[in-house]
Design an enzyme around this catalytic site. Structure first.
Site, mmCIF file in Angstrom:
data_model
loop_
_atom_site.group_PDB
_atom_site.id
_atom_site.type_symbol
_atom_site.label_atom_id
_atom_site.label_comp_id
_atom_site.label_asym_id
_atom_site.label_seq_id
_atom_site.Cartn_x
_atom_site.Cartn_y
_atom_site.Cartn_z
ATOM 1 C CB CYS A 16 -4.090 7.579 62.446
ATOM 2 S SG CYS A 16 -4.662 6.996 60.859
ATOM 3 C CB CYS A 100 -7.751 8.380 55.932
ATOM 4 S SG CYS A 100 -6.808 7.696 57.287
ATOM 5 C CG ASP A 519 -33.847 -2.078 10.890
ATOM 6 O OD1 ASP A 519 -33.845 -1.470 9.807
ATOM 7 O OD2 ASP A 519 -33.009 -2.953 11.195
#
Lengths: 832, 122
Positions: A16, A100, A519
């Site tokens: 910045c 950021c 199964d």
């Protein structure tokens, strides 16, 4: 000289500060700028003609002005759009340049201070901003841009069209580069082949012509080959070497040698004054062609995911309360549907989001997700999934999952993730790839030295050709692509058949299986057992027994309990209240009903509780039914026979598995006799009966200890430990529930054919990987020595770098094309 | 002359070994300044920038890959040893989340391992 102290807002990182500093420095007359992040101030010094307003404007344009100054920028813009849509709307923007958390604040501030914005929030994680209000997208984008960042409106749904457009643009650029390279290289090569002089004669006009051609070739390298050189340089700075390194070195060396020949021919022996500009240009052209073909072929490898993405509906008809409290129906983009919305779907339309049916009855075609061809009946309370098609009848459903939470989105995410995983077979290639390029560079140097020391004249020319050809022919791409391309197509192909493979490793293991444990309930059978007979002890009545059993099982979701409850409901029996209920896993249930303790469970458990089981259940077990013994305190009251039909195609699918050489074992908690009856009907090799749920994993482990590679197929919930223990766990019949973590493969359909399909696809994929790896290894291990000149004693010539370039560019295309063959794969469903 | 060329060749081999295999100093210099839980990585011109990332063990690491390279090689990033991979859309930022990566050094590469980066978790 003047100095100013200006307030700033929202600046907390160095990025910045840099932005503010460069914005202020750009103002005419500014000499020095200091940004104080702690006190949110900028100190500016410069000429006395500096205007404070200009500096404030610069800060505002950078997006760091205090709020009252900042609001002017977008507001001015809104006047430029008098026809802007003034209705309230939600707009989503993709944000770029935010690095950021303070950038987030700056962007949010810029958006919020825009006229017409009611609410603005930015998601830093996915770099998106969501804005509510009356401002239009153009105004919002300008506001973000004024704050020093980039923004674009998010498309309603990323259906891949944007990616396709980018791919197309890249493809066209590669073709343009190819034409540039070949446009120069082909005539030059033709000249050489047709007997033209490729040698430089000092002092003759041809030397100037070669210089011009050399500069043209440099132009080709700087345009069509630019990305190779930039890539190579960037990788070099990071101590990495990649394919670009090889191409840049190869073409660069050929050009450099040739230009030395042209400019100072005297430093080289006469026989070595050959130019290789055509090689540089041709290689650049051919490799661009190879990459263009690869872009095309790669597009097809992700076709399965694209098809899944295409399943999603674009709009949904939601029913909402209108201004006069009347319900009104609106067609809105699907991404605006919210959880809880009521959505109407008409015959032939797609279900837009996941939901639960509130009104209506219909049949839904779910084949695109589950692979099951038969449409599924849906009525109130049933779940519907996004992407499936409503066939007949109108439904109103309540949205329960939208956006990334729908089953379809989760399937796409799962498939994409699996497509990126690698089976162990690819590890060797990975290890080789990691050291490949520097190794090839070393081989190129060794080859050049060998030619210099031991080769015939012209040695310098031979050095150059062999080193260049080694660098160019080596193809790390083919090696690196061999496994992932096949996995990508194989996993995608499986998904098309309702088979979700979670990990690349499962692909490889599935191709090596020799034992399959199935199964019984819900896997071989329908999983919806029904009461087929009730045997009463002396003095007992069927309805009394059933009423007691149902009262004990009330509220249970066990398939056997459900059968008892359904039968009681069918007979209109009123249930009694059960207290002190206890379920004993794998044995049965017990509770107090009407003040008396009852037990309902298997024979072994009741006997262990000291109950004399005097009735024979043989007649039930012979029919494959599971006998449920009901006892009060110490007395047996009767036996309820519950049978579960085997699925229509279980026998056929099991036969298919056995034909593939599998040993098929059925595992069940049922007693031996009823298990045997089902096993005989299903046609399995072996039965493991009376196995408690917790012992299933141990049985699988025991088979593994015998050296078998075992797959376990179950429902994914009750069988989770066994599925996790098995080499490959298949969760079957999960519908669109893909969150079965215990299974490495999820079969959304209920058919056992899915297991056989998965194994066939896995085998085909692994075969394809082996072909690719074999091809890539053979190509490199033969190509590199040939390029280095091992065949020279037999052929009397070296491989041309141009041929090496063609071979290299085709090798990776071949790998991708071979992987694409998997797309044609069809599982072999007919056992005959 | 012969000895000179041979010496140059051997020196070149030594340089290749030293630069690409033994030395990672440059890579270390170009790593991000500090241990982070979130970072942006630019995918461009055949490299990841920054090529080295530092993270703390036991923390979730969020990485934003900004793919600016249309080459198909760049389409996927794979974290070796962590079982994580992600497709990167061209021209877009794709977020990759690594849930509590254990201590160690991991390579992250493209499918063909031409793009190479290192993740150091300590």
């Amino acid at each position: 000289m003047a100095s100013y102290q200006l307030p700033i807002s929202g600046a907390t990182c160095k990025g910045c500060a840099r932005k503010i500093s460069s914005a202020l420095t750009a103002v005419p007359g500014v000499d020095d700028v200091q940004v104080d992040l702690e006190h949110q101030q900028a100190h500016v010094s410069g000429s006395s003609a500096l205007s404070e307003a200009a500096l404030q404007d610069a800060i505002a344009e950078a997006g760091y002005a205090p709020a009252e100054q900042h609001s002017d920028i977008p507001a001015a813009d809104s006047h430029e759009n008098p026809n802007a849509d003034r209705s309230m709307q939600d707009i989503s923007l993709n944000i770029t340049g935010a690095t950021c958390a303070s950038c987030v604040r700056t962007i949010e501030q810029a958006l919020r201070s825009t006229r017409g914005v009611k609410q603005a929030e930015m998601n830093f994680a996915d770099r998106t901003a969501r804005i509510s209000g009356t401002a239009n997208a153009t105004t919002l984008i300008k506001a973000v841009e004024a704050a020093g960042y980039g923004a674009s409106e998010m498309q309603p749904e990323d259906d891949g069209s944007e990616q396709e457009a980018l791919e197309q643009a890249h493809y066209r650029q590669l073709l343009k580069h190819m034409w540039l390279g070949l446009g120069l290289g082909v005539p030059l090569m033709a000249w050489g082949l047709l007997g033209g002089d490729m040698m430089v004669r000092p002092g003759q006009p041809s030397q100037w012509i070669w210089l011009a051609i050399g500069l043209l070739t440099l132009g080709v390298l700087a345009t069509a080959g630019r990305h190779f050189f930039i890539g190579a340089w960037k990788a070099f700075r990071n101590h990495n070497a990649n394919m670009d390194t090889l191409i840049a070195l190869g073409t660069g060396a050929a050009w450099l040698y040739s230009i030395v020949v042209v400019i100072v021919p005297g430093v080289l022996p006469e026989a070595a004054r050959h130019v290789y500009f055509e090689a540089s240009a041709m290689i650049i052209g051919l490799i661009n062609l190879g990459q263009a073909l690869e872009v095309r072929a790669r597009g097809k490898t992700s076709a399965a995911v694209k098809r899944l993405l295409d399943l999603g509906a674009k709009t949904a008809r939601v029913i909402r309360d209108g201004p006069n409290q009347q319900r009104e129906e609106l067609d809105i983009p699907v991404e605006q549907v919210q959880t809880g919305d009521h959505v109407r779907v008409r015959p032939g339309e797609k279900i837009a989001v996941d939901g639960e049916v509130q009104e209506g009855e219909s049949r839904i075609d779910e084949s695109m997700l589950t692979g099951e061809p038969m449409p599924v009946e849906k009525s109130v309370g049933d779940k519907v999934s996004a992407g499936t098609i409503n066939q007949a009848g109108t439904l109103i459903y309540r949205a329960t999952a939208v956006g990334k939470d729908t089953a379809l989105s989760q399937i796409v995410a799962l498939v994409k993730k699996a497509q990126g995983s690698k089976p162990p077979i690819g590890r060797l290639a990975d290890q080789v790839s990691a050291v490949f390029v520097p190794t090839i560079m070393i081989i190129a140097v060794i080859s050049a030295l060998a030619w210099f020391n031991f080769g015939p004249e012209p040695r310098l020319t031979h050095m150059l050709i062999s080193a260049t050809t080694v660098l160019i022919i080596a193809c790390p791409c083919a090696l690196g692509l061999a496994t992932p391309m096949s996995v990508m197509v194989g996993v995608g192909k499986a998904a098309e058949h309702g088979i979700l493979i979670r990990q690349g490793e499962a692909l490889q293991t599935s191709s090596k299986l020799d034992t399959i444990v199935l199964d019984k309930t819900g896997t071989i059978t329908e999983g919806k057992p029904a009461v087929i007979a009730i045997l009463c002890a002396d003095g007992q009545q069927e309805n009394t027994l059933l009423q007691l059993a149902a009262s004990l099982e009330n509220g249970s979701e066990h398939p056997l309990a459900m059968a008892v409850l359904r039968e009681a409901e069918r007979r209109d029996l009123t249930l009694s209240e059960a207290t002190r209920f206890e379920a004993i896993n794998g044995k049965g249930v017990t509770a107090i009903v009407n003040g008396q303790r009852y037990r309902l469970g298997n024979q072994r458990w009741l006997e262990s509780e000291g109950i004399n089981v005097s009735l024979s259940s043989d007649s039930l077990t012979q029919k494959g039914a599971t006998p449920l013994f009901l006892a009060s305190e110490g007395t047996l009251l009767g036996i309820i026979g519950v049978a579960d039909r085997i699925k229509a195609d279980s026998r056929e699918a099991i036969a298919r598995l056995r034909e593939a050489g599998m040993k098929v074992i059925m595992i069940t908690g049922d007693i031996q006799a009823s298990a045997d009856a089902i096993a005989a009907e299903a046609g399995v090799d072996e039965v493991m009966a009376e196995v408690l749920p917790e012992d299933k994993a141990n049985k699988v482990k025991a088979l593994q200890q015998q050296g078998r590679i075992v797959a376990m197929v179950g429902d994914g919930i009750n069988d989770a430990p066994a599925l996790a223990q098995a080499d490959v766990g298949f969760a079957i019949g999960t519908g669109t529930d893909v969150a079965i973590e215990s299974a490495s493969i999820t079969l959304m359909g209920g058919s056992l054919h899915g297991v056989a399909d998965a194994m066939e696809i896995s085998s085909a994929t692994v075969r394809n990987i082996k072909q690719n790896l074999f091809g890539a290894f053979i190509y490199n291990s033969l190509g590199v020595p040939v390029a280095a000149g091992v065949l020279y004693p037999f052929t009397g010539s070296l491989l041309s770098p141009v041929i090496a370039g063609a071979a290299m560019s085709l090798s990776s295309v071949t790998v991708v094309t071979n992987a694409n063959r998997l797309r044609l794969f069809k599982p072999h469903r007919d056992p005959s | 002359m012969t000895a000179l060329i041979n010496l140059a060749g051997l020196l070149l081999i030594a340089l290749i070994i030293s630069w690409f295999w033994l030395s990672q100093a440059g890579g270390r210099q170009r790593k991000q300044d500090a241990t982070v839980s979130e970072a942006s990585v630019i995918v461009k011109n055949g490299v990841y920038d920054p090529p080295t990332l530092h993270a703390r063990a036991g923390q979730t690491l969020t990485l934003h890959f900004d793919r600016q390279d249309p080459s198909p090689c760049a389409e996927q990033v794979i974290f070796h040893g962590l079982g994580v991979s992600e497709f990167l859309d061209s021209g877009k930022v794709t977020t990759v989340t690594l849930q509590n990566p254990p201590k160690g050094e991991y390579r992250f590469t493209c499918q063909m391992q031409m793009y190479q980066g290192r993740l150091i978790v300590d």
